[in-house]
Design an enzyme around this catalytic site. Structure first.
Site, PDB file in Angstrom:
ATOM      1  N   GLY A  11      45.656  34.639  37.185  1.00  0.00           N
ATOM      2  CA  GLY A  11      45.594  33.567  36.153  1.00  0.00           C
ATOM      3  C   GLY A  11      46.244  32.345  37.570  1.00  0.00           C
ATOM      4  N   ARG A  25      47.165  19.837  54.181  1.00  0.00           N
ATOM      5  CA  ARG A  25      47.617  18.627  54.185  1.00  0.00           C
ATOM      6  C   ARG A  25      48.688  19.712  56.035  1.00  0.00           C
ATOM      7  NH1 ARG A  25      48.799  13.262  50.528  1.00  0.00           N
ATOM      8  NH2 ARG A  25      46.472  13.487  49.792  1.00  0.00           N
ATOM      9  N   ARG A  72      38.374  36.641  37.822  1.00  0.00           N
ATOM     10  CA  ARG A  72      38.658  38.017  38.307  1.00  0.00           C
ATOM     11  C   ARG A  72      37.357  38.481  39.172  1.00  0.00           C
ATOM     12  NH1 ARG A  72      43.678  38.154  36.948  1.00  0.00           N
ATOM     13  NH2 ARG A  72      44.168  37.096  35.108  1.00  0.00           N
ATOM     14  N   SER A  73      37.910  39.580  40.403  1.00  0.00           N
ATOM     15  CA  SER A  73      36.375  39.884  40.568  1.00  0.00           C
ATOM     16  C   SER A  73      36.780  41.489  40.576  1.00  0.00           C
ATOM     17  CB  SER A  73      35.947  38.750  41.883  1.00  0.00           C
ATOM     18  OG  SER A  73      34.684  39.462  42.844  1.00  0.00           O
ATOM     19  N   ASP A 103      50.122  40.017  42.261  1.00  0.00           N
ATOM     20  CA  ASP A 103      50.190  41.031  43.179  1.00  0.00           C
ATOM     21  C   ASP A 103      48.476  41.441  42.923  1.00  0.00           C
ATOM     22  OD1 ASP A 103      49.856  41.655  40.319  1.00  0.00           O
ATOM     23  OD2 ASP A 103      51.150  43.230  39.835  1.00  0.00           O
ATOM     24  N   THR A 125      52.225  32.366  40.546  1.00  0.00           N
ATOM     25  CA  THR A 125      52.554  32.641  39.323  1.00  0.00           C
ATOM     26  C   THR A 125      53.383  32.700  37.928  1.00  0.00           C
ATOM     27  OG1 THR A 125      51.890  35.201  37.412  1.00  0.00           O
ATOM     28  CG2 THR A 125      53.608  35.360  39.350  1.00  0.00           C
ATOM     29  N   ASP A 127      55.429  34.143  35.598  1.00  0.00           N
ATOM     30  CA  ASP A 127      55.523  35.748  35.065  1.00  0.00           C
ATOM     31  C   ASP A 127      56.789  36.166  36.242  1.00  0.00           C
ATOM     32  OD1 ASP A 127      53.510  36.179  33.143  1.00  0.00           O
ATOM     33  OD2 ASP A 127      52.500  37.322  34.789  1.00  0.00           O
ATOM     34  N   ASP A 129      56.975  37.634  38.362  1.00  0.00           N
ATOM     35  CA  ASP A 129      57.297  39.684  39.284  1.00  0.00           C
ATOM     36  C   ASP A 129      56.854  39.629  39.985  1.00  0.00           C
ATOM     37  OD1 ASP A 129      54.529  38.778  38.748  1.00  0.00           O
ATOM     38  OD2 ASP A 129      53.943  40.244  37.164  1.00  0.00           O
ATOM     39  N   ARG A 171      53.731  39.317  31.113  1.00  0.00           N
ATOM     40  CA  ARG A 171      52.865  40.320  31.095  1.00  0.00           C
ATOM     41  C   ARG A 171      54.141  42.065  31.150  1.00  0.00           C
ATOM     42  NH1 ARG A 171      49.385  41.851  36.698  1.00  0.00           N
ATOM     43  NH2 ARG A 171      51.870  41.832  37.685  1.00  0.00           N
ATOM     44  N   GLN A 251      51.412  28.987  27.763  1.00  0.00           N
ATOM     45  CA  GLN A 251      52.978  28.424  28.815  1.00  0.00           C
ATOM     46  C   GLN A 251      52.403  28.355  30.407  1.00  0.00           C
ATOM     47  OE1 GLN A 251      55.890  31.964  27.412  1.00  0.00           O
ATOM     48  NE2 GLN A 251      53.749  31.960  26.159  1.00  0.00           N
TER      49      GLN A 251
END
Length: 319
Positions: A11, A25, A72-73, A103, A125, A127, A129, A171, A251
Site C-alpha cells: 500500500g 540523492r 502486489r505480485s 511487513d 505504511t 498503519d 504496525d 488493518r 487516509q
C-alpha cells in the site's frame, strides 16, 4: 558497491516519494548509480527498471503516493518468481536494493537477502504496525487526515445532536484510532488490541447525555469490525440517531506532513548508509528519535502494539 536500486511495494503511504528522493540523492552523493524499479516486485520480475538521476526526484518531496508506483505480485511469492527477480537485478548490475513498504514487502526483501542480494527495508505504511520502529512513514499524515475529517464531522454532530461512528484504517493495528482519538477528544475508541464492551460504551453515552452532552464521536479501527454494524447496534441500544462514516482510502493520500517528510528523508538516507557499510537483511527504524538499523529477524521476533498509555489517557480525558 557501484549501483543500487529502490522500489516501493504494498500500500502507498504519504512520504514514500520523500524516501525515494533521499535514496537517489544520497546514493549520488556517494558516487553510486541508482535505478528505480517500477511497480514493486512485479517490476523486478518484468525487468521494469529506469535510471534515476538528481532531476528524476526533483519536485516530489511534497507529493503523496509514489512516483515508482506500487503493485502486489503473487508471482514473486514463488521460487521461480524470486529467481527471475534476482536474475534481472544481477543483469542490471544492481548490488544493493532498498525496499520501501510494509511487513509484506519486508518478507519479500528477506527472500532476496537470503539469495545473496544486499537488501535494506524502509518502513512505509500508514498503519504504523511494523515492530521495532516507533513510527512508520505515512502514519503522521494519516492521523492528521483523520483529525481533519473528524473535526468536520463533529461540527455536524454538534449541530444535529447526534452520535457519529467513524471507522478508520489500520488493518489489524489500532494506532491510527488511538492517536486520532486522543487528538480529537473521541468519547470512545475501539481497537483490536483491547477488549470492548458495547454496554459500557452505551453507558458512557448515556452518562454524557445526563450531564447535558448531546453529541459524541466513537472511533472504530477497521481491525475491530464493521463500523456500520457497530453503529447499528449502538442505535438499537440507545434509540438515538447514529450516523456512520467510513473514511477509507482518503487516509492514504495527500501531501505528507513535515514530520513524515523529515522521517522519510532520514530513513531513506540511512538505508543507503547501511548498504555502503555492507549491511543486509535489515530495516531502518526510528527509536527515541534516533534513526538506526535493525535486523529483520530481530524485528520479526517482536510483536507490535500501540502505545496503550495513549489509549488509556484518551479514555480518562473523555470521561
Amino acid at each position: 558497491m557501484k549501483r543500487i536500486a529502490v522500489l516501493t511495494s504494498g500500500g502507498d503511504s504519504p512520504g514514500m516519494n520523500a524516501a525515494i528522493r533521499a535514496v537517489v540523492r544520497k546514493g549520488h552523493h556517494h558516487g553510486l548509480e541508482v535505478v528505480g524499479v517500477q511497480r514493486g516486485y512485479a517490476g523486478l520480475i518484468q525487468g521494469d527498471f529506469k535510471s534515476m538521476n538528481l532531476g528524476s526526484v526533483g519536485d516530489i518531496i511534497h507529493r503523496g503516493g509514489t512516483i515508482l508506483h506500487t503493485a502486489r505480485s503473487e508471482e514473486f511469492k514463488t521460487a521461480e518468481g524470486q529467481a527471475k527477480a534476482v536474475e534481472n537485478l544481477r543483469k542490471h548490475g544492481v548490488e544493493g536494493l532498498v525496499v520501501i513498504g510494509g511487513d509484506g514487502s519486508f518478507r519479500g526483501a528477506r527472500q532476496l537477502a537470503a539469495k545473496g542480494l544486499a537488501t535494506v527495508g524502509v518502513p512505509g505504511t500508514i498503519d504504523n504496525d511494523i515492530p521495532g520502529t516507533d513510527f512508520t512513514i505515512g502514519f503522521d499524515t494519516a492521523i492528521n487526515t483523520v483529525i481533519q475529517c473528524i473535526d468536520r464531522i463533529r461540527d455536524t454532530a454538534t449541530s444535529h445532536e447526534r452520535t457519529y461512528v467513524v471507522e478508520v484504517m489500520g488493518r489489524n493495528a489500532g494506532d491510527i484510532a488511538v492517536w486520532a482519538g486522543l487528538a480529537d477528544g473521541a468519547e470512545s475508541i475501539l481497537i483490536p488490541e483491547a477488549a470492548h464492551n458495547l454496554d459500557e460504551i452505551v453507558e458512557r453515552l448515556e452518562r454524557g447525555n445526563r450531564r447535558g452532552k448531546r453529541h459524541s464521536i466513537i472511533i472504530v479501527a477497521e481491525g475491530v469490525g464493521s463500523g456500520v454494524e457497530i453503529g447499528q447496534r449502538i442505535k438499537e441500544k440507545t434509540g438515538s440517531e447514529t450516523r456512520v462514516t467510513v473514511l477509507g482510502h482518503i487516509q492514504r493520500g495527500g501531501s505528507p506532513t513535515a514530520s513524515d517528510r523529515v522521517l522519510a528523508s532520514r530513513m531513506g538516507a540511512k538505508a543507503v548508509d547501511l548498504l555502503l557499510e555492507g549491511t543486509s537483511d535489515h530495516m531502518v527504524v526510528i527509536q527515541n528519535n534516533r534513526v538506526t538499523g535493525l535486523a529483520f529477524q530481530e524485528a520479526l521476533a517482536m510483536k507490535h502494539k500501540p502505545d496503550m498509555s495513549i489509549y488509556e489517557l484518551a479514555g480518562i480525558l473523555a470521561i
